[in-house]
Design an enzyme around this catalytic site. Structure first.
Site, PDB file in Angstrom:
ATOM      1  CB  THR A 216      53.377  50.775 -21.513  1.00 51.27           C
ATOM      2  OG1 THR A 216      53.034  51.978 -20.814  1.00 51.27           O
ATOM      3  CG2 THR A 216      54.387  50.022 -20.667  1.00 51.27           C
ATOM      4  CB  VAL A 217      54.550  55.963 -23.646  1.00 48.91           C
ATOM      5  CG1 VAL A 217      54.552  55.840 -25.146  1.00 48.91           C
ATOM      6  CG2 VAL A 217      53.168  56.266 -23.111  1.00 48.91           C
ATOM      7  CG  ASP A 218      52.128  55.178 -18.923  1.00 51.18           C
ATOM      8  OD1 ASP A 218      52.381  56.354 -19.249  1.00 51.18           O
ATOM      9  OD2 ASP A 218      50.977  54.707 -18.919  1.00 51.18           O
TER      10      ASP A 218
ATOM     11  CG  MET B  75      51.003  61.384 -22.073  1.00 49.00           C
ATOM     12  SD  MET B  75      50.835  60.228 -23.464  1.00 49.00           S
ATOM     13  CE  MET B  75      49.260  60.767 -24.144  1.00 49.00           C
TER      14      MET B  75
ATOM     15  NE  ARG C 253      46.123  57.445 -17.960  1.00 54.12           N
ATOM     16  CZ  ARG C 253      44.986  58.078 -18.208  1.00 54.12           C
ATOM     17  NH1 ARG C 253      44.205  58.439 -17.229  1.00 54.12           N
ATOM     18  NH2 ARG C 253      44.610  58.326 -19.450  1.00 54.12           N
TER      19      ARG C 253
ATOM     20  CD  GLU D  73      48.686  61.763 -18.270  1.00 53.11           C
ATOM     21  OE1 GLU D  73      47.719  62.315 -18.822  1.00 53.11           O
ATOM     22  OE2 GLU D  73      49.097  60.642 -18.622  1.00 53.11           O
TER      23      GLU D  73
ATOM     24  CE1 TYR E 278      46.160  60.051 -27.156  1.00 52.67           C
ATOM     25  CE2 TYR E 278      45.094  60.416 -29.262  1.00 52.67           C
ATOM     26  CZ  TYR E 278      45.101  59.831 -28.011  1.00 52.67           C
ATOM     27  OH  TYR E 278      44.054  59.027 -27.641  1.00 52.67           O
ATOM     28  CG  LEU E 279      51.580  66.897 -30.336  1.00 47.23           C
ATOM     29  CD1 LEU E 279      52.172  68.299 -30.441  1.00 47.23           C
ATOM     30  CD2 LEU E 279      50.907  66.524 -31.644  1.00 47.23           C
ATOM     31  CD  GLN E 280      53.666  62.985 -23.804  1.00 50.46           C
ATOM     32  OE1 GLN E 280      54.476  62.846 -22.904  1.00 50.46           O
ATOM     33  NE2 GLN E 280      52.554  63.701 -23.653  1.00 50.46           N
TER      34      GLN E 280
END
Lengths: 423, 423
Positions: free
Chosen positions: B146-148, B194, B196, B249, B299-301
């Site tokens: 997960t990028v998060d 990004m 949340r 975001e 999405y680019l990131q």
């Protein structure tokens, strides 16, 4: 051509929006000038562009080491500062042009290298004209720079190849992403790119078609037709399950209204744009119901030195170097150009164009570069674009981050009374 | 642990938002499974994630060449398709879990490798529990992704290091740009990233402070206070002439409202966000009057394989490989983890965590990683982040574009009746 035999200092300034490779041109100018110390004394740079000349705020680049100047080649942005400050007409603002000449005279500057787009080509040309008239002839050479790729005569403009590579690579990567997600989630990805009047940057997004990606490109050159556009998106989503849309910030309706205007204007009176992507994305959502994601690349695209085109970096350096050589050859009021000899293998030579033919001329996408339906690029356009994104030219990295140069930018002592801008 | 001695097939699926390196984990799984053909038969992948298992739409990865599987290591996105489809509670949606087990049984699948974030860790755990109860024991191993960066126990999550590197590099480049322009033009650059609920990605933007850039970071963990924020921006512009703002975001007001909500929700019931950057930028313009630019990386990131972190790619591959090794050692309902041993030099080992402790737990930024004023990251946070962005791992390029793999993704013949989703 008396300047040919006297040793004179040079002035260099960066103008307008900066790019990933404008410093590579600065590097070309300074390194080439340093290689001709018999003819060129010091290279002074304008702090924040032409404003630095008007306010006599000059930077002494001779105080920077050879290693630092070399590092400019891989540093994005404008190392001396740029500005959006257009010198207006000679008739109404003669005072500003005269001030430039005074500053040049005070610092024994015989060469004026101006690194910018169409507006600065115009300024450069006027300086050359006025300096003759004022009896202090300056050799004014324009070094082309603009991500918009809209200067005439030259085959392309430094800065464009790198932004084109960034847009093509980023659009490809994001398209792979949306392709992965399309079954249950995002089916439409919208990428907004720069380009107020000319669609060159958006065109680069069209290159991903050759990688199997369904893509719609929206150009400023083609009036936006929502019905036709939505029908195309619908068809591509039905066929492929997803679609990528690359929209130019300058995309507009037949009545001239941009898809998104922020209402404010820059110093050149251009509307400040941004936000076409969310407009397009929501239009698709509201009409077709597809889940979307959108991105606005903005400065990221033109600053992305980490993914610069090797060809573009080479062009930028060579045109900076060529400007100095043209000056040493006695040229005046000219701009070195990229003259393409063949697409594949890519071959070019450095040419020269008179500024009288460059100033205030915008080069739009030829209609033959845009598909008949207005939503993509032709093979002819691809053949044009592909050489410009060729090669990678990675900066050095330390600790995971690129090593970009920040100069000392030491001032040259002032010799003249202060000058107030914008009077 | 009967499965230890029998040869069984394996099932692998990608879940949720894809990343620049999730395919590197797939590569680790498949290459390691292929190295143990005595114990693992074929690796089947779910077409579009777990939906592929439910609908018996399996991909036979054995039909892909070793070179293609190797190329997954440098291909962003989910090569087999991912999905946003959360299996709900075992009580109300037992039918779906049972279907999974039926499909696994029909295809002689003994290993379930699920590559995703918190939601999929929960699914993975439930499959393991239910399969025991149904008398067809599956070894369920979760591969973190997960990028998060919000999974517990593991020091970090594959996908995060690369997005952190993208954000840090992009923010640095754009900051150089705005620094160049600030004299007469843009003084504030706002980058939306990004995240949340957790501010890990935004935190990476804070790394540019060490490169001399005045930066304000807005985290979801810190309630947004417009007055305090605007005062900080004002002070930094006065001190430095410009400022970069990195906004998550998920940044929100004390009442829980996001700075920008698009009103729609994804399949997991999460609000679809986007547009915090223009909100913040316009707030600055309206209050302080500064000219701004803003970018939304979207999405680019997370797709930016071209600037992936070498450390992250290595983690991703190793955790995929470790999942297979854990399965072969007889583990079940576990997730391999990154256990950090030291920051500098960076050392880590692969550990293992029980899924019972992973599922549905979100790891937020510790308060000690955020500066007391809430607008930046502490040295402790920098020490955590820096190893994760270390190293470059460039894909191969051809004709100026990265070479990314697109698989054949040939189907495994179906053996069961059709199944309707979402009943």
């Amino acid at each position: 051509m008396a300047t040919k035999t006297q040793k004179k200092n040079a002035f260099y300034a960066q103008s307008g929006g900066v790019t990933a490779v404008i410093n590579a041109s600065a590097c070309g100018v300074i390194q080439t000038a340093r290689a001709h110390r018999d003819r060129i004394g010091k290279v002074y740079a304008g702090r924040n562009g032409i404003i630095g000349a008007l306010t006599e705020d000059l930077i002494d680049t001779s105080r920077e080491s050879a290693a630092t100047i070399a590092a400019l080649r891989s540093t994005p942005s404008g190392a001396f500062g740029s500005c959006r400050y257009k010198l207006k007409s000679l008739e109404t603002h003669r005072r500003e042009y005269e001030r430039l000449i005074e500053v040049f005279r005070a610092h024994d500057i015989g060469y004026f290298f101006y690194n910018g787009g169409g507006d600065s080509a115009d300024t450069c040309y006027k300086v050359s004209q006025l300096s003759e008239a004022m009896g202090y002839p300056i050799q004014a050479i324009h070094v082309p720079k603009t991500v918009d790729n809209d200067l005439p005569i030259t085959d392309c403009c430094p800065g464009f190849g790198s932004v084109a590579k960034y847009v093509a690579v980023s659009a490809l990567e994001a398209s792979f992403d949306v392709r992965s997600m399309a079954k249950t989630s995002t089916k439409v990805f919208v990428l907004e790119v720069m380009g107020r009047h000319a669609g060159w940057i958006a065109a680069a997004g069209g290159l991903i078609e050759d990688h199997g990606i369904p893509v719609v490109v929206l150009f400023p050159e083609i009036e936006f037709d929502p019905q036709k556009f939505l029908a195309r998106v619908d068809r591509l989503v039905k066929e492929h399950g997803y679609v990528t849309v690359v929209v130019s910030e300058g995309c507009h309706y037949p009545d001239g209204h941009f898809l998104a205007e922020q209402g404010s204007q820059d110093a050149f009176g251009h509307a400040q744009l941004g936000g076409a992507a969310p407009v397009v994305a929501n239009m698709i959502k509201d009409t077709l119901g597809h889940k979307f994601h959108w991105a606005v690349a903005d400065y990221l695209q033109r600053a992305a030195r980490h993914i610069a085109s090797k060809t573009d970096v080479k062009h930028a350096w060579e045109l900076g170097a060529a400007a100095v050589k043209l000056a040493l050859q006695g040229h005046n009021a000219v701009m070195p150009t990229i003259d393409r000899l063949s697409d594949a293998p890519y071959r070019y030579r450095i040419g020269v164009a008179p500024l009288a033919k460059v100033a205030n001329v915008e080069k739009f996408m030829p209609r033959s570069f845009i598909k008949r339906d207005g939503f993509g690029i032709t093979d002819k356009c691809k053949a044009y674009l592909k050489p410009l994104i060729q090669g990678e030219d990675y900066p050095a990295y330390k600790g995971g981050m690129p090593v970009y140069a920040t100069l000392k930018n030491l001032p040259v002592p002032r010799k003249l009374p202060a000058f107030e801008l914008g009077k």
